[in-house]
Design an enzyme around this catalytic site. Structure first.
Site, PDB file in Angstrom:
ATOM      1  NE  ARG A  86      -6.933   1.917  -3.084  1.00 34.91           N
ATOM      2  CZ  ARG A  86      -6.006   2.205  -2.163  1.00 34.91           C
ATOM      3  NH1 ARG A  86      -4.764   2.480  -2.530  1.00 34.91           N
ATOM      4  NH2 ARG A  86      -6.310   2.230  -0.887  1.00 34.91           N
ATOM      5  NE  ARG A 155       0.167   3.058  -3.712  1.00 28.68           N
ATOM      6  CZ  ARG A 155      -0.277   2.755  -2.503  1.00 28.68           C
ATOM      7  NH1 ARG A 155      -1.366   3.328  -2.038  1.00 28.68           N
ATOM      8  NH2 ARG A 155       0.371   1.887  -1.751  1.00 28.68           N
ATOM      9  CE  LYS A 224       0.718   4.332   0.663  1.00 30.46           C
ATOM     10  NZ  LYS A 224      -0.440   4.729   1.503  1.00 30.46           N
ATOM     11  CE  LYS A 226      -1.071   7.640  -2.142  1.00 27.96           C
ATOM     12  NZ  LYS A 226      -1.932   7.973  -0.983  1.00 27.96           N
ATOM     13  CB  CYS A 445     -10.602   7.957   5.319  1.00 25.34           C
ATOM     14  SG  CYS A 445     -10.604   7.411   7.036  1.00 25.34           S
ATOM     15  CB  CYS A 451      -9.433   0.930   7.308  1.00 28.54           C
ATOM     16  SG  CYS A 451      -7.716   1.460   7.358  1.00 28.54           S
ATOM     17  CB  CYS A 490      -5.579   6.190  11.630  1.00 30.07           C
ATOM     18  SG  CYS A 490      -4.802   5.949  10.025  1.00 30.07           S
ATOM     19  CB  CYS A 494      -7.050   7.859   3.529  1.00 23.90           C
ATOM     20  SG  CYS A 494      -5.808   6.614   3.947  1.00 23.90           S
TER      21      CYS A 494
HETATM   22 FE1  SRM Z   1      -4.895   5.551   2.162  1.00 23.61          FE
HETATM   23  C1  SRM Z   1      -3.363   3.032   3.827  1.00 23.61           C
HETATM   24  C2  SRM Z   1      -7.758   3.833   2.093  1.00 23.61           C
HETATM   25  C3  SRM Z   1      -6.088   7.709  -0.121  1.00 23.61           C
HETATM   26  C4  SRM Z   1      -2.399   7.733   2.955  1.00 23.61           C
HETATM   27  N1  SRM Z   1      -5.446   3.720   2.814  1.00 23.61           N
HETATM   28  C5  SRM Z   1      -4.643   2.806   3.423  1.00 23.61           C
HETATM   29  C6  SRM Z   1      -5.353   1.458   3.565  1.00 23.61           C
HETATM   30  C7  SRM Z   1      -5.033   0.619   2.380  1.00 23.61           C
HETATM   31  C8  SRM Z   1      -5.095   0.720   4.891  1.00 23.61           C
HETATM   32  C9  SRM Z   1      -4.016  -0.315   4.927  1.00 23.61           C
HETATM   33  O1  SRM Z   1      -2.865  -0.032   4.564  1.00 23.61           O
HETATM   34  O2  SRM Z   1      -4.315  -1.421   5.386  1.00 23.61           O
HETATM   35  C10 SRM Z   1      -6.829   1.955   3.546  1.00 23.61           C
HETATM   36  C11 SRM Z   1      -7.870   0.947   3.095  1.00 23.61           C
HETATM   37  C12 SRM Z   1      -9.209   1.234   3.732  1.00 23.61           C
HETATM   38  C13 SRM Z   1     -10.321   0.439   3.183  1.00 23.61           C
HETATM   39  O3  SRM Z   1     -10.823  -0.460   3.903  1.00 23.61           O
HETATM   40  O4  SRM Z   1     -10.766   0.699   2.080  1.00 23.61           O
HETATM   41  C14 SRM Z   1      -6.702   3.231   2.751  1.00 23.61           C
HETATM   42  N2  SRM Z   1      -6.570   5.660   1.094  1.00 23.61           N
HETATM   43  C15 SRM Z   1      -7.682   4.914   1.278  1.00 23.61           C
HETATM   44  C16 SRM Z   1      -8.847   5.452   0.472  1.00 23.61           C
HETATM   45  C17 SRM Z   1      -9.783   4.368  -0.029  1.00 23.61           C
HETATM   46  C18 SRM Z   1      -9.594   6.469   1.351  1.00 23.61           C
HETATM   47  C19 SRM Z   1     -10.921   6.928   0.846  1.00 23.61           C
HETATM   48  O5  SRM Z   1     -11.757   7.124   1.710  1.00 23.61           O
HETATM   49  O6  SRM Z   1     -11.113   7.130  -0.341  1.00 23.61           O
HETATM   50  C20 SRM Z   1      -8.076   6.220  -0.610  1.00 23.61           C
HETATM   51  C21 SRM Z   1      -7.731   5.361  -1.791  1.00 23.61           C
HETATM   52  C22 SRM Z   1      -6.987   6.137  -2.809  1.00 23.61           C
HETATM   53  C23 SRM Z   1      -6.733   5.429  -4.098  1.00 23.61           C
HETATM   54  O7  SRM Z   1      -7.672   5.243  -4.860  1.00 23.61           O
HETATM   55  O8  SRM Z   1      -5.573   5.116  -4.372  1.00 23.61           O
HETATM   56  C24 SRM Z   1      -6.811   6.574   0.144  1.00 23.61           C
HETATM   57  N3  SRM Z   1      -4.296   7.352   1.457  1.00 23.61           N
HETATM   58  C25 SRM Z   1      -5.009   8.130   0.603  1.00 23.61           C
HETATM   59  C26 SRM Z   1      -4.492   9.460   0.616  1.00 23.61           C
HETATM   60  C27 SRM Z   1      -5.054  10.657  -0.156  1.00 23.61           C
HETATM   61  C28 SRM Z   1      -4.358  10.903  -1.444  1.00 23.61           C
HETATM   62  O9  SRM Z   1      -3.460  10.164  -1.817  1.00 23.61           O
HETATM   63  O10 SRM Z   1      -4.741  11.862  -2.082  1.00 23.61           O
HETATM   64  C29 SRM Z   1      -3.430   9.477   1.510  1.00 23.61           C
HETATM   65  C30 SRM Z   1      -2.611  10.718   1.931  1.00 23.61           C
HETATM   66  C31 SRM Z   1      -1.648  11.167   0.907  1.00 23.61           C
HETATM   67  C32 SRM Z   1      -0.339  10.467   1.059  1.00 23.61           C
HETATM   68  O11 SRM Z   1      -0.193   9.363   0.550  1.00 23.61           O
HETATM   69  O12 SRM Z   1       0.533  11.022   1.742  1.00 23.61           O
HETATM   70  C33 SRM Z   1      -3.319   8.142   2.025  1.00 23.61           C
HETATM   71  N4  SRM Z   1      -3.155   5.401   3.176  1.00 23.61           N
HETATM   72  C34 SRM Z   1      -2.309   6.429   3.443  1.00 23.61           C
HETATM   73  C35 SRM Z   1      -1.253   5.959   4.323  1.00 23.61           C
HETATM   74  C36 SRM Z   1      -0.103   6.814   4.895  1.00 23.61           C
HETATM   75  C37 SRM Z   1       1.055   6.854   3.976  1.00 23.61           C
HETATM   76  C38 SRM Z   1       2.230   7.557   4.585  1.00 23.61           C
HETATM   77  O13 SRM Z   1       2.909   8.281   3.901  1.00 23.61           O
HETATM   78  O14 SRM Z   1       2.503   7.359   5.773  1.00 23.61           O
HETATM   79  C39 SRM Z   1      -1.535   4.597   4.571  1.00 23.61           C
HETATM   80  C40 SRM Z   1      -0.725   3.643   5.448  1.00 23.61           C
HETATM   81  C41 SRM Z   1       0.512   3.155   4.808  1.00 23.61           C
HETATM   82  O15 SRM Z   1       0.780   3.354   3.625  1.00 23.61           O
HETATM   83  O16 SRM Z   1       1.286   2.521   5.534  1.00 23.61           O
HETATM   84  C42 SRM Z   1      -2.735   4.284   3.844  1.00 23.61           C
HETATM   85 FE1  SF4 Z   2      -7.663   3.711   7.214  1.00 26.07          FE
HETATM   86 FE2  SF4 Z   2      -6.355   5.663   8.397  1.00 26.07          FE
HETATM   87 FE3  SF4 Z   2      -6.643   5.677   5.771  1.00 26.07          FE
HETATM   88 FE4  SF4 Z   2      -8.724   6.150   7.267  1.00 26.07          FE
HETATM   89  S1  SF4 Z   2      -6.883   7.421   7.178  1.00 26.07           S
HETATM   90  S2  SF4 Z   2      -8.684   4.726   5.521  1.00 26.07           S
HETATM   91  S3  SF4 Z   2      -8.359   4.870   9.015  1.00 26.07           S
HETATM   92  S4  SF4 Z   2      -5.507   4.202   6.911  1.00 26.07           S
END
Ligand code: SRM
Ligand code: SF4
Length: 588
Positions: A86, A155, A224, A226, A445, A451, A490, A494
């Site tokens: 990323r 981030r 993390k 944001k 997502c 993922c 899930c 995201c």
């Molecule tokens: Fe996310 C984890 C993809 C935005 C909340 N997210 C992941 C991971 C890295 C899975 C992992 O931990 O193994 C995913 C990788 C998937 C892949 O194969 O690419 C993933 N997140 C994404 C992206 C690529 C989704 C997308 O379709 O664009 C976004 C990348 C953002 C970036 O450029 O930094 C992405 N993730 C978000 C958002 C939206 C936002 O921030 O505006 C959220 C919700 C907001 C928040 O953080 O509360 C988000 N991602 C999570 C979480 C849950 C965090 C939590 O508080 O519980 C995880 C899991 C974790 O951190 O344990 C996670």
């Molecule tokens: Fe993966 Fe869940 Fe984030 Fe979708 S919402 S990219 S399934 S961690």
């Protein structure tokens, strides 16, 4: 707990009973770990266990192709490991040279696609271990890096990418970049591991001289973090979904300052009542020159008070929820040595993007493209990736990644407009009006196959589900109604599904929780309406609800507002509301 002047929260030895990641950070020597050794190990395609956590701070996730997992297991092969990278793009603005580099890396080392994320960053998938270093070095040549794109730090800082309105927008963007730079980790680890210790002229150069972490300390943050900057009337960055937000207050083209928001977040776990999404609180106003101090002190409060025992409860939203917003304001004012002023009035009209050609205040042109779920690839006649490459070769402005996974070709001169227009047409690139209003307000997502946390399909399934929902909207003469619809594989959220008027959250293969009633501008969380349902039930429920909405809505009433007004769902303002609804949610 340490006081505000102490950098590291653990002044001596680490106590027992903390989350494992705390010990990994502790023994990592400022994020170095054994990453170099892991990269050099020819026996396996993966990296060592500790390093799997540490590489996240460097913007990398270890993954394996889940479509192939079972087959490889049967053949007694290790999973097909590769890495997702990323790249950090503060405010989402990238130059044509940066675009061309990411495009080339996607071919040379990735899976031939680029993913624009929901946080204005580039993601590349499918990079094998040996290609990670060349990837980082190629990015560095165009001043891109991936430090702090993931990990327990602040981030990528998002900002409304709108180049149209006024000079003040440019100024606001500069503040987003400054916040991003200010909160970057200062360790030299990134240089040493990926750039062979050499200094290039990147933004990291200046900070790479220092070995310690004056803001974070050795243990960084508990989780993390944001930060976003919103520019009303657009809430495209979904300011309420983030740990820290700044809402620009612009009057008569002049930036007065920012309202400050804290404590938003989306992630939750199915069946765990302690976890929940939360919309951020607006806590006051600060002047532009105060922004960095506010950001730094907010981070330090989370550093000192965040939960380092249970990672599931370690996000800043839980620190705020458990200690209370009044405690937080007092602590912040105390650390700042001055008080935030009263928040200024503002209004949001949408959390989506505007599409098509728009001329800006300085008569330059901007073209907001529709990119389905942010995936840049060629598919049949739709030659999006090739077209964007050709555009990048002639474009003299910049590219802007939006928080809705779209792309703006920005700052096009009058002379270049027809050239770009021709390339767009030639490659059948979509500018928004070819797709329905619903699709323009939709996101999914990544989920499967990359993922590791995906429980149900999202990016690969959403387009076909939208085909069906479009037919329903047509049937009820609602095609012109803007309705936000988002899907995730899930409950991590995201694609910010809890802030969509229709939110679908993956529960198992082909099964989703249906959330309804979020605010159209991203100001109110949706509430669970049905638990664990498949496509047939999703469509028949929406069919009924669209019928009622069409018949009984007030003029200009948004779908989410209507469902709340007539009591289909009760608005969810607290974690208790949210979980009450979850517990009582019916399957069909
Ligand atoms: Fe996310 C984890 C993809 C935005 C909340 N997210 C992941 C991971 C890295 C899975 C992992 O931990 O193994 C995913 C990788 C998937 C892949 O194969 O690419 C993933 N997140 C994404 C992206 C690529 C989704 C997308 O379709 O664009 C976004 C990348 C953002 C970036 O450029 O930094 C992405 N993730 C978000 C958002 C939206 C936002 O921030 O505006 C959220 C919700 C907001 C928040 O953080 O509360 C988000 N991602 C999570 C979480 C849950 C965090 C939590 O508080 O519980 C995880 C899991 C974790 O951190 O344990 C996670
Ligand atoms: Fe993966 Fe869940 Fe984030 Fe979708 S919402 S990219 S399934 S961690």
């Amino acid at each position: 707990m340490s006081d505000s002047k102490t950098t590291d929260i653990f002044e001596k030895e680490l106590p027992e009973g903390l989350a494992e990641n705390e010990y990994i950070k502790d023994r990592s020597d400022y994020l170095r770990g054994t990453i170099k050794e892991s990269l050099a190990n020819p026996v396996t395609g993966q990296v060592a266990i500790d390093d799997q956590q540490l590489i996240k701070f460097h913007g990398i996730y270890q993954q394996d192709d889940r479509d192939l997992r079972n087959e490889r297991r049967k053949q007694k092969l290790e999973p097909l490991y590769s890495f997702m990278l990323r790249a950090r793009v503060p405010g989402g603005i990238a130059s044509p040279a940066q675009w061309l580099t990411m495009d080339k890396i996607a071919s040379d080392f990735g899976n031939n696609t680029i993913r624009l994320t929901t946080r204005q960053a580039f993601q590349l998938h499918g990079i094998v271990k040996n290609n990670l270093r060349p990837t980082m070095q190629a990015m560095d040549q165009v001043l891109l890096d991936s430090i702090a794109a993931c990990g327990d730090v602040n981030r990528n800082v998002m900002c409304n990418p709108n180049p149209v309105e006024s000079k003040a927008h440019q100024e606001v963007y500069q503040w987003a970049v400054r916040i991003s730079e200010h909160l970057l980790p200062k360790t030299k680890a990134y240089h040493e591991i990926w750039l062979n210790g050499e200094k290039y002229s990147t933004s990291l150069n200046e900070t790479a001289e220092k070995t310690d972490e004056p803001i974070y300390g050795k243990h960084y943050l508990p989780r993390k973090f944001k930060t976003v900057v919103a520019i009303p009337p657009y809430n495209d960055v979904d300011v309420y979904a983030h740990d820290l937000g700044f809402i620009a207050i612009i009057k008569e083209g002049r930036l007065l300052g920012f309202n400050v928001t804290v404590g938003g977040g989306m992630g939750m776990s199915h069946g765990d009542p302690e976890t929940h999404p939360r919309v951020a609180d607006v806590i006051g106003f600060c002047f532009p020159q105060q922004v960095l101090a506010v950001a730094e002190q907010v981070i330090k409060i989370q550093r000192d008070y965040g939960n380092r025992v249970q990672r599931k409860l370690a996000r800043f939203k839980y620190t705020i929820a458990s200690r209370g917003i009044d405690w937080f304001k007092e602590e912040l004012n105390h650390r700042l040595g001055w008080k935030l002023l009263t928040e200024q009035p503002f209004e949001f009209v949408s959390n989506s993007d505007r599409y098509g050609w728009i001329q800006g205040y300085d008569s330059r042109w901007h073209l907001n493209l529709y990119i389905e779920n942010g995936r840049i690839k060629d598919e049949g006649e739709y030659r999006l990736r090739t077209g964007l490459r050709e555009i990048a070769k002639v474009h003299t402005g910049d590219f802007r990644l939006t928080a809705n996974q779209n792309l703006i070709i920005a700052n096009i001169t009058e002379e270049n407009k027809s050239v770009i227009e021709q390339l767009v047409n030639e490659h059948k690139i979509k500018i928004g009006d070819e797709v329905s209003k619903l699709r323009r307000h939709a996101m999914a997502c990544v989920s499967l196959p990359t993922c590791s946390l995906g429980m149900a399909e999202a990016e690969r399934y959403m387009p076909s589900l939208l085909d069906q929902v479009e037919l329903l909207l047509e049937k009820h003469e609602l095609s012109e109604q803007p309705i936000t619809m988002r899907m995730t594989g899930c409950p991590n959220g995201c694609a910010r599904p809890y802030l969509a008027e229709i939110g679908l959250v993956g529960k198992g293969p082909g099964k989703y929780n249906l959330f309804l009633g979020a605010g159209h501008h991203g100001e109110r969380l949706g509430v669970i309406y049905r638990d664990n349902i498949g496509e047939k039930d999703i469509l028949s429920l929406l069919d009924e609800l669209f019928f009622d909405y069409r018949s009984n809505r007030n003029s200009n009433e948004f779908f989410g507002d209507y469902l709340v007004r007539v009591g289909v769902v009760s608005p969810s303002y607290t974690a208790a509301d949210f979980h009450f609804e979850l517990k009582t949610a019916k399957a069909v």
